[in-house]
Design an enzyme around this catalytic site. Structure first.
Site, PDB file in Angstrom:
ATOM      1  N   HIS A 309       0.864  -1.189   0.000  1.00 17.48           N
ATOM      2  CA  HIS A 309       0.000   0.000   0.000  1.00 17.48           C
ATOM      3  C   HIS A 309       0.893   1.230   0.000  1.00 17.48           C
ATOM      4  O   HIS A 309       0.692   2.144  -0.786  1.00 17.48           O
ATOM      5  CB  HIS A 309      -0.931  -0.011   1.205  1.00 17.48           C
ATOM      6  CG  HIS A 309      -1.873   1.146   1.240  1.00 17.48           C
ATOM      7  ND1 HIS A 309      -2.910   1.286   0.338  1.00 17.48           N
ATOM      8  CD2 HIS A 309      -1.924   2.235   2.056  1.00 17.48           C
ATOM      9  CE1 HIS A 309      -3.575   2.408   0.598  1.00 17.48           C
ATOM     10  NE2 HIS A 309      -2.987   3.002   1.629  1.00 17.48           N
ATOM     11  N   GLU A 320       2.077  -1.215   8.128  1.00 18.42           N
ATOM     12  CA  GLU A 320       2.203  -2.198   7.052  1.00 18.42           C
ATOM     13  C   GLU A 320       3.439  -3.078   7.253  1.00 18.42           C
ATOM     14  O   GLU A 320       3.390  -4.301   7.050  1.00 18.42           O
ATOM     15  CB  GLU A 320       2.288  -1.451   5.722  1.00 18.42           C
ATOM     16  CG  GLU A 320       2.066  -2.293   4.512  1.00 18.42           C
ATOM     17  CD  GLU A 320       1.910  -1.469   3.259  1.00 18.42           C
ATOM     18  OE1 GLU A 320       1.970  -2.074   2.172  1.00 18.42           O
ATOM     19  OE2 GLU A 320       1.727  -0.236   3.339  1.00 18.42           O
TER      20      GLU A 320
END
Length: 422
Positions: A309, A320
Site C-alpha cells: 500500500h 504495514e
C-alpha cells in the site's frame, strides 16, 4: 471443482502513463509523475502537489454527448474498459449478456462534477441560496455513484451482476475481489472489474489538508511521495483508473486467450477501531493476508514480491511493515516489497486496481517496480523496499495489499498462469 479466475485484458489511465505500455515504462523507470497541481490554483492550500493524468476525452474517442454526461471518473472508467475489452480479444456480442457483469470501485465517485456544479450555482461559493433552475440535467448521474458502474455495463450491454464498491482506499482491490467471487460461484463467466477516481479537486484537497495527511513538499513535487523513507511527510493525491477483463479459466483456455495472471486469493478485514487511525501491530492487515494465502492454497514463503500500500504516511508505512512481519514471519525480511505510489501517487479508490495492473505486468515481464524517492530508510521500516531501481526477478506468486479509511484492510494474491491458456 473450484472455478479459477484469470485476467485476460487490462486498461489503465494514470499520471504519466495513459495505456498499459506507457504505464509500465513509467513504473520501471523509477521516475515520478507527481507535480504541482494544474487543475486549479493550489496556492491557498497546505498541500499543492498531486499526480494528475494528462487525459483528453476527445482524443480518447468519447463523443460530445458522453463527455457532457459523464463525470471525469466515469470517463476514465469507460475508456479503460474499452481498452481492456480490446486487449482481451473477447467478442462480447457473442455472449449471453446475463453471464457478463461489472464490478467497479471508487472512493469519491463524481466529486469533480459535483464540485463544479456547486461552484457554478453558488458563484464560486459567494451565494448561500442557489438557483436550482440552472442545475445540470445530469446531476443525478453525478450524485448517484452506481451510475459509474452502469456506464461501464452499457459499453458491453452487460446484464449480469453489476455493482459499485466504495470502501475508501481499498475499493480497487475489493471491486476485483467481488468480481472474482461472482465468477467462482458461477453467477457470471466474464466480469469487467476495476476502479476509477479523479479526486484532484479543491474540496478533496482541503479535506486532506484538514487532517494533515498529504505531503507539504511543495517546493519539490517530483520527490514529494516518499513511501518508507525516513523523511516522508504524507501521501500525494492522484487520479487514475484501471479496468480488467476477468474470465473463468476454462473459458479463457477454450479460446486460447492470453492470460496475464490468475487471481488465486482475496480477503478483506476491518479494524473496527478508528476512521483514520491504525493500530501499530498491523493485526487486521496480517489477518487479511493470512486468509488470502489460505484461499490461494500457498504458504507465505512462496510470495515472490509484495506490492505495498505504501502511502507515505508515518503511521501507514509502520503499520504495514508490522503486518508483513506478523503474517510472513522471517520471509518478510527476504521478499522484495515496493510502492508504486512513489511514482503515480495515491488515487484513493482507484489505486488498488492500478496496483493489481502493476502486479500482473510484473509477473508478465519478470520485473519488480522500485520505490522511487527512497533514499533515507526509516529504521522502523526495515524490510527490502526495493529503493530507486527496478529489479529483475521471475515472479510466480505476488501479494498486493490495501489500507483504507474506516479501517479497511484488503489483500490479494496473483499467480503466474503461464501466459497463454494452453
Amino acid at each position: 471443482m473450484t472455478r479459477r479466475v484469470v485476467i485476460t485484458g487490462i486498461g489503465v489511465r494514470t499520471p504519466g502513463g495513459n495505456g498499459v505500455k506507457a504505464f509500465w515504462e513509467l513504473l520501471t523507470s523509477g521516475q515520478s509523475a507527481t507535480r504541482r497541481i494544474s487543475h486549479f490554483d493550489p496556492s491557498p492550500y497546505r498541500s499543492q502537489v498531486a499526480a494528475e493524468a494528462d487525459f483528453d476525452p476527445v482524443h480518447e474517442g468519447l463523443s460530445p454527448l458522453e463527455i457532457r454526461r459523464m463525470d471525469r471518473a466515469s470517463q476514465f472508467a469507460v475508456t479503460c474498459a474499452r481498452d481492456a475489452i480490446s486487449d482481451s480479444g473477447l467478442e462480447f456480442e457473442e455472449f449471453d449478456p446475463g453471464r457478463v457483469g461489472v464490478s467497479l470501485g471508487s472512493a469519491v465517485a463524481a466529486a469533480t462534477s459535483l464540485e463544479q456544479e456547486y461552484l457554478v450555482l453558488s458563484d464560486s461559493g459567494r451565494n448561500w441560496l442557489v438557483d436550482h433552475t440552472s442545475l445540470s440535467p445530469h446531476m443525478f448521474d453525478y450524485l448517484v455513484p452506481s451510475v459509474m458502474a452502469a456506464e461501464v455495463a452499457w459499453t458491453v450491454a452487460a446484464e449480469g451482476p453489476v455493482a459499485m464498491v466504495s470502501n475508501g482506499c481499498t475499493s480497487g482491490i475489493d471491486s476485483v475481489g467481488h468480481a472474482c467471487q461472482l465468477i467462482r460461484e458461477g453467477s457470471s463467466d466474464v466480469m469487467l472489474a476495476g476502479a476509477s477516481d479523479t479526486p484532484v479537486t479543491p474540496i478533496v484537497v482541503a479535506c486532506f489538508d484538514a487532517i494533515k495527511a498529504t505531503s507539504t513538499r511543495n517546493d519539490d513535487p517530483e520527490h514529494a511521495s516518499r513511501p518508507f523513507d525516513g523523511s516522508r511527510n504524507g501521501f500525494v493525491l492522484a487520479e487514475g483508473a484501471a479496468m480488467f477483463v476477468l474470465e473463468e479459466y476454462e473459458h479463457a483456455k477454450r479460446r486460447d486467450a492470453h492470460i496475464y495472471a490468475e487471481i488465486s486469493g482475496y480477503a478483506t478485514r476491518c479494524n473496527a477501531y478508528h476512521m483514520t487511525g491504525l493500530k501499530p501491530d498491523g493485526r487486521e492487515m496480517a489477518e487479511a493476508i493470512r486468509v488470502a494465502l489460505g484461499e490461494a492454497r500457498i504458504d507465505g514463503t512462496e510470495i515472490d514480491y509484495i506490492n505495498a500500500h505504501g502511502s507515505g504516511t508515518k503511521q501507514n508505512d509502520r503499520h504495514e511493515t508490522a503486518a508483513y512481519k506478523r503474517s510472513l514471519g522471517g520471509h518478510a525480511y527476504r521478499v522484495p516489497i515496493s510502492s508504486i505510489k512513489s511514482m503515480v501517487g495515491h488515487s484513493l479508490g482507484a489505486i488498488g486496481s492500478i496496483e493489481i495492473a502493476a502486479c500482473a505486468l510484473a509477473i508478465e515481464n519478470g520485473v519488480i517496480p522500485p520505490t522511487a524517492n527512497l533514499r533515507q530508510a526509516d529504521p522502523e521500516c526495515d524490510l527490502d523496499y526495493v529503493p530507486l531501481t527496478a529489479r529483475e526477478k521471475r515472479l510466480r506468486s505476488v501479494l498486493t495489499v490495501g489500507s483504507g479509511f474506516g479501517g479497511f484492510q484488503s489483500a490479494m494474491i496473483l499467480r503466474d498462469a503461464g501466459g497463454a491458456a494452453a
